[in-house]
Design an enzyme around this catalytic site. Structure first.
Site, PDB file in Angstrom:
ATOM      1  CE1 TYR A  46      -8.629 -37.430 153.573  1.00  0.00           C
ATOM      2  CE2 TYR A  46      -9.976 -35.800 154.707  1.00  0.00           C
ATOM      3  CZ  TYR A  46      -8.917 -36.692 154.700  1.00  0.00           C
ATOM      4  OH  TYR A  46      -8.164 -36.835 155.838  1.00  0.00           O
ATOM      5  N   GLY A  47     -12.274 -36.408 148.032  1.00  0.00           N
ATOM      6  CA  GLY A  47     -13.442 -36.081 147.211  1.00  0.00           C
ATOM      7  C   GLY A  47     -14.151 -37.263 146.600  1.00  0.00           C
ATOM      8  CB  CYS A  63     -10.268 -29.840 153.338  1.00  0.00           C
ATOM      9  SG  CYS A  63     -10.886 -31.202 152.338  1.00  0.00           S
ATOM     10  CG  ASN A  64     -14.069 -25.929 149.886  1.00  0.00           C
ATOM     11  OD1 ASN A  64     -14.836 -25.022 150.145  1.00  0.00           O
ATOM     12  ND2 ASN A  64     -12.819 -25.711 149.507  1.00  0.00           N
ATOM     13  CB  THR A  65     -14.026 -32.725 150.600  1.00  0.00           C
ATOM     14  OG1 THR A  65     -13.742 -32.284 149.265  1.00  0.00           O
ATOM     15  CG2 THR A  65     -14.743 -34.056 150.560  1.00  0.00           C
ATOM     16  CB  THR A  72      -8.303 -25.745 149.480  1.00  0.00           C
ATOM     17  OG1 THR A  72      -8.186 -27.142 149.768  1.00  0.00           O
ATOM     18  CG2 THR A  72      -9.261 -25.094 150.451  1.00  0.00           C
ATOM     19  CG  HIS A  73      -6.420 -29.727 145.601  1.00  0.00           C
ATOM     20  ND1 HIS A  73      -6.974 -30.099 146.802  1.00  0.00           N
ATOM     21  CD2 HIS A  73      -5.295 -30.485 145.459  1.00  0.00           C
ATOM     22  CE1 HIS A  73      -6.222 -31.040 147.359  1.00  0.00           C
ATOM     23  NE2 HIS A  73      -5.201 -31.282 146.571  1.00  0.00           N
ATOM     24  CG  ASP A 119      -6.494 -29.983 151.743  1.00  0.00           C
ATOM     25  OD1 ASP A 119      -7.731 -30.056 151.702  1.00  0.00           O
ATOM     26  OD2 ASP A 119      -5.789 -30.200 150.742  1.00  0.00           O
ATOM     27  CB  SER A 120      -7.613 -34.376 151.646  1.00  0.00           C
ATOM     28  OG  SER A 120      -7.595 -33.499 150.539  1.00  0.00           O
TER      29      SER A 120
HETATM   30  N1  DGL Z   1      -8.861 -29.776 148.797  1.00  0.00           N
HETATM   31  C1  DGL Z   1     -10.042 -30.453 149.206  1.00  0.00           C
HETATM   32  C2  DGL Z   1     -11.244 -29.552 149.116  1.00  0.00           C
HETATM   33  O1  DGL Z   1     -11.128 -28.354 149.356  1.00  0.00           O
HETATM   34  C3  DGL Z   1     -10.376 -31.766 148.580  1.00  0.00           C
HETATM   35  C4  DGL Z   1      -9.406 -32.532 147.877  1.00  0.00           C
HETATM   36  C5  DGL Z   1      -9.700 -33.999 147.913  1.00  0.00           C
HETATM   37  O2  DGL Z   1     -10.536 -34.491 147.134  1.00  0.00           O
HETATM   38  O3  DGL Z   1      -9.058 -34.645 148.727  1.00  0.00           O
HETATM   39  O4  DGL Z   1     -12.326 -30.013 148.839  1.00  0.00           O
END
Ligand code: DGL
Length: 274
Positions: free
Chosen positions: A43-44, A74-76, A197-198, A11-12
């Site tokens: 990352y978002g 990480c969804n992003t 995931t946050h 994950d990020s």
């Molecule tokens: N946890 C990451 C996700 O599932 C993104 C968090 C980020 O913006 O870095 O999208």
């Protein structure tokens, strides 16, 4: 470390730990290496090129540590980088290894259909998908969900600032309230998905703000159940004794302290060297 074959979880930052916790509950004797790219998070709010490059570097690091399978928790990164890495990068660098993301299990749970099934109707007509600005801009979730349920309407709602608030230990309510109010003005969703995931760390705030009784799909458990089924079908990726190594590109003391605060138990991190 290199003579084991742990599953890599990436994950990020700290968000993927929600998925890791569910994975370890579902697969207690599987070995895992967790890598958080805290030096480059979030990352978002990054460009697609940046997300793709950072994700490729992170997955390559996990491959170099002996992971035959990497889950992008990480969804992003799943929205922006996964298809490119699976289709163009992996076949040339490591065709025997695998990279999985977190969208497919969530879409299967939402639509009630397996990924390889024919498209058809979903149990809901409209759903709201809360995610980072980069995930929402990609439109990837709606695109992939409509492969299984062409008539499904997805309200993709960005939650700017929510990842930062969670990582910094600030209250999530202001971002959540703003996002939920904006989404409910755009349609009449029958289910909600937390597509970052946050966001399980803000689940109570989402539930308190969404209409009473609206189902909120829990991505970590859904992903863990899906990966356990995948390992049943592909036992060559399974193995270990329940060993875990947590790595970060950031400051391990700071990241470990934040992880411990979020999870309420000690979670030591080591520095991932270049
Ligand atoms: N946890 C990451 C996700 O599932 C993104 C968090 C980020 O913006 O870095 O999208």
């Amino acid at each position: 470390m290199t003579n084991r074959s742990p599953i890599g979880v990436f994950d990020s930052g700290l968000g993927g730990l929600t998925v890791l916790a569910a994975l370890r509950r579902a697969m207690p004797v599987q070995d895992f290496i967790y890598l958080g790219d805290n030096a480059n998070a979030p990352y978002g709010s990054r460009t697609p090129d940046e997300v793709t490059t950072l994700t490729r570097v992170a997955v390559a690091r996990l491959f170099a540590l002996g992971c035959p399978l990497v889950l992008i928790a990480c969804n992003t990164a799943s929205a922006i980088a996964l298809r490119d890495l699976q289709q163009r990068w992996l076949p040339t660098v490591a065709p025997q290894r695998r990279i999985l993301g977190v969208f497919v299990p969530l879409i299967e749970a939402l639509t009630g259909r397996g990924w390889r099934e024919e498209p058809g109707e979903a149990p809901v007509r409209e759903a709201v998908f809360f995610a980072t600005p980069a995930t929402v801009s990609s439109g990837a979730f709606t695109h992939e969900a409509r492969r299984l349920a062409p008539d499904l309407t997805v309200i993709e709602q960005a939650c700017p600032g929510l990842v930062d608030a969670i990582e910094d230990g600030e209250p999530p309510e202001p971002s959540v309230t703003q996002a939920v109010e904006a989404a409910l003005k755009r349609g009449s969703p029958e289910a909600a998905l937390l597509g970052c995931t946050h966001y399980p760390h803000a689940e109570a705030a989402f539930r308190a703000t969404l209409p009473a009784g609206m189902p909120v799909l829990s991505q970590p458990d859904i992903v863990a159940e899906s990966l356990a089924r995948y390992l049943d079908r592909h036992p060559q990726f399974r193995g270990g004794t329940g060993w875990l190594d947590c790595l970060t590109t950031g400051d391990p003391a700071h990241v470990g302290a934040r992880a411990t605060a979020l999870f309420g138990r000690s979670l030591p991190f080591e520095r991932m060297d270049d």
